[in-house]
Scaffold this motif. Structure first.
Motif, PDB file in Angstrom:
ATOM      1  N   LEU A  27      28.598  80.529  57.341  1.00  0.00           N
ATOM      2  CA  LEU A  27      29.526  79.697  58.103  1.00  0.00           C
ATOM      3  C   LEU A  27      30.222  78.673  57.204  1.00  0.00           C
ATOM      4  N   LEU A  28      29.468  78.010  56.338  1.00  0.00           N
ATOM      5  CA  LEU A  28      30.056  77.043  55.422  1.00  0.00           C
ATOM      6  C   LEU A  28      31.058  77.724  54.487  1.00  0.00           C
ATOM      7  N   GLY A  29      30.752  78.942  54.059  1.00  0.00           N
ATOM      8  CA  GLY A  29      31.690  79.688  53.238  1.00  0.00           C
ATOM      9  C   GLY A  29      32.992  79.951  53.970  1.00  0.00           C
ATOM     10  N   ALA A  30      32.898  80.308  55.247  1.00  0.00           N
ATOM     11  CA  ALA A  30      34.110  80.533  56.046  1.00  0.00           C
ATOM     12  C   ALA A  30      34.923  79.246  56.175  1.00  0.00           C
ATOM     13  N   VAL A  31      34.234  78.114  56.352  1.00  0.00           N
ATOM     14  CA  VAL A  31      34.923  76.823  56.442  1.00  0.00           C
ATOM     15  C   VAL A  31      35.622  76.504  55.118  1.00  0.00           C
ATOM     16  N   TYR A  32      34.930  76.725  53.988  1.00  0.00           N
ATOM     17  CA  TYR A  32      35.547  76.502  52.676  1.00  0.00           C
ATOM     18  C   TYR A  32      36.763  77.397  52.496  1.00  0.00           C
ATOM     19  N   LEU A  33      36.632  78.642  52.895  1.00  0.00           N
ATOM     20  CA  LEU A  33      37.733  79.588  52.754  1.00  0.00           C
ATOM     21  C   LEU A  33      38.956  79.114  53.540  1.00  0.00           C
ATOM     22  N   ILE A  34      38.749  78.740  54.783  1.00  0.00           N
ATOM     23  CA  ILE A  34      39.848  78.256  55.626  1.00  0.00           C
ATOM     24  C   ILE A  34      40.442  76.973  55.051  1.00  0.00           C
ATOM     25  N   ALA A  35      39.585  76.051  54.638  1.00  0.00           N
ATOM     26  CA  ALA A  35      40.074  74.790  54.076  1.00  0.00           C
ATOM     27  C   ALA A  35      40.874  75.029  52.800  1.00  0.00           C
ATOM     28  N   GLY A  36      40.401  75.910  51.952  1.00  0.00           N
ATOM     29  CA  GLY A  36      41.106  76.184  50.711  1.00  0.00           C
ATOM     30  C   GLY A  36      42.430  76.886  50.918  1.00  0.00           C
ATOM     31  N   LEU A  37      42.479  77.768  51.907  1.00  0.00           N
ATOM     32  CA  LEU A  37      43.710  78.523  52.152  1.00  0.00           C
ATOM     33  C   LEU A  37      44.766  77.720  52.905  1.00  0.00           C
ATOM     34  N   PHE A  38      44.329  76.872  53.822  1.00  0.00           N
ATOM     35  CA  PHE A  38      45.276  76.227  54.723  1.00  0.00           C
ATOM     36  C   PHE A  38      45.406  74.720  54.545  1.00  0.00           C
ATOM     37  N   SER A  39      44.764  74.164  53.542  1.00  0.00           N
ATOM     38  CA  SER A  39      44.883  72.716  53.354  1.00  0.00           C
ATOM     39  C   SER A  39      46.227  72.388  52.720  1.00  0.00           C
ATOM     40  N   ARG A  40      46.806  71.333  53.197  1.00  0.00           N
ATOM     41  CA  ARG A  40      48.075  70.849  52.662  1.00  0.00           C
ATOM     42  C   ARG A  40      47.951  69.342  52.519  1.00  0.00           C
ATOM     43  N   PRO A  41      48.524  68.782  51.463  1.00  0.00           N
ATOM     44  CA  PRO A  41      48.432  67.327  51.307  1.00  0.00           C
ATOM     45  C   PRO A  41      49.185  66.599  52.415  1.00  0.00           C
ATOM     46  N   VAL A  42      48.610  65.521  52.858  1.00  0.00           N
ATOM     47  CA  VAL A  42      49.251  64.664  53.845  1.00  0.00           C
ATOM     48  C   VAL A  42      49.847  63.507  53.059  1.00  0.00           C
ATOM     49  N   ASP A  43      51.115  63.246  53.284  1.00  0.00           N
ATOM     50  CA  ASP A  43      51.795  62.240  52.495  1.00  0.00           C
ATOM     51  C   ASP A  43      52.221  61.083  53.384  1.00  0.00           C
ATOM     52  N   ALA A  44      52.216  59.912  52.808  1.00  0.00           N
ATOM     53  CA  ALA A  44      52.676  58.722  53.520  1.00  0.00           C
ATOM     54  C   ALA A  44      54.199  58.759  53.624  1.00  0.00           C
ATOM     55  N   PRO A  45      54.751  58.122  54.636  1.00  0.00           N
ATOM     56  CA  PRO A  45      56.219  58.073  54.751  1.00  0.00           C
ATOM     57  C   PRO A  45      56.838  57.419  53.516  1.00  0.00           C
ATOM     58  N   ARG A  46      58.024  57.880  53.146  1.00  0.00           N
ATOM     59  CA  ARG A  46      58.711  57.343  51.976  1.00  0.00           C
ATOM     60  C   ARG A  46      60.052  56.749  52.388  1.00  0.00           C
ATOM     61  N   ASN A  47      60.486  55.767  51.623  1.00  0.00           N
ATOM     62  CA  ASN A  47      61.790  55.176  51.896  1.00  0.00           C
ATOM     63  C   ASN A  47      62.868  55.985  51.178  1.00  0.00           C
ATOM     64  N   ALA A  48      64.107  55.544  51.260  1.00  0.00           N
ATOM     65  CA  ALA A  48      65.228  56.290  50.684  1.00  0.00           C
ATOM     66  C   ALA A  48      65.097  56.452  49.173  1.00  0.00           C
ATOM     67  N   ALA A  49      64.420  55.528  48.501  1.00  0.00           N
ATOM     68  CA  ALA A  49      64.259  55.599  47.049  1.00  0.00           C
ATOM     69  C   ALA A  49      63.115  56.520  46.647  1.00  0.00           C
TER      70      ALA A  49
END
Length: 128
Positions: free
Chosen positions: A98-120
């Protein structure tokens, strides 16, 4: 990272039928401490996970999900001088899968979450 001995002892009580039988190899506790340090370092990074980490997580997840007994046996052999004397509780192999499946999903579908940015292109500071 601070108390790997306690974490290892807790894990042994959870995973082994006879937790007091295991004889740790000399490098097990220092490697556990290093693992904790790397984990904290990864969590504290603002610029995301270094390249290649996702690939390692996916490969590790695949191995754990498809070959949980092999992965557990390898881990026991790496950490203990007497892995054949250790009897696992019945939930360890399914939990590894089960942990392997969780790692697999996390590795395949993880994307960085970024803070909002201003015009610069700089991160905006929120005052909320």
């Amino acid at each position: 990272m601070i108390a790997p001995d306690r974490v290892i002892e807790f894990g042994e009580r959870l995973a082994f039928e006879t937790p007091d039988q295991g004889r740790l190899r000399p490098w097990t506790v220092p490697i556990a401490r290093l693992e904790g340090l790397v984990f904290v370092w990864l969590l504290s990074r603002d610029d995301g996970v270094p390249a290649g980490i996702e690939t390692g997580i996916v490969i590790g997840g695949c191995l754990m999900a498809l070959l949980p007994r092999t992965v557990v046996d390898w881990g026991l052999g790496a950490a203990y001088e007497n892995p054949d004397d250790l009897e696992l509780k019945g939930w360890v192999i399914p939990a590894t899968r089960l942990l392997g499946a969780v790692y697999l999903i996390a590795g395949l579908f993880s994307r960085p979450v970024d803070a909002p940015r201003n015009a610069a292109g700089n991160r905006r500071e929120t005052t909320e």
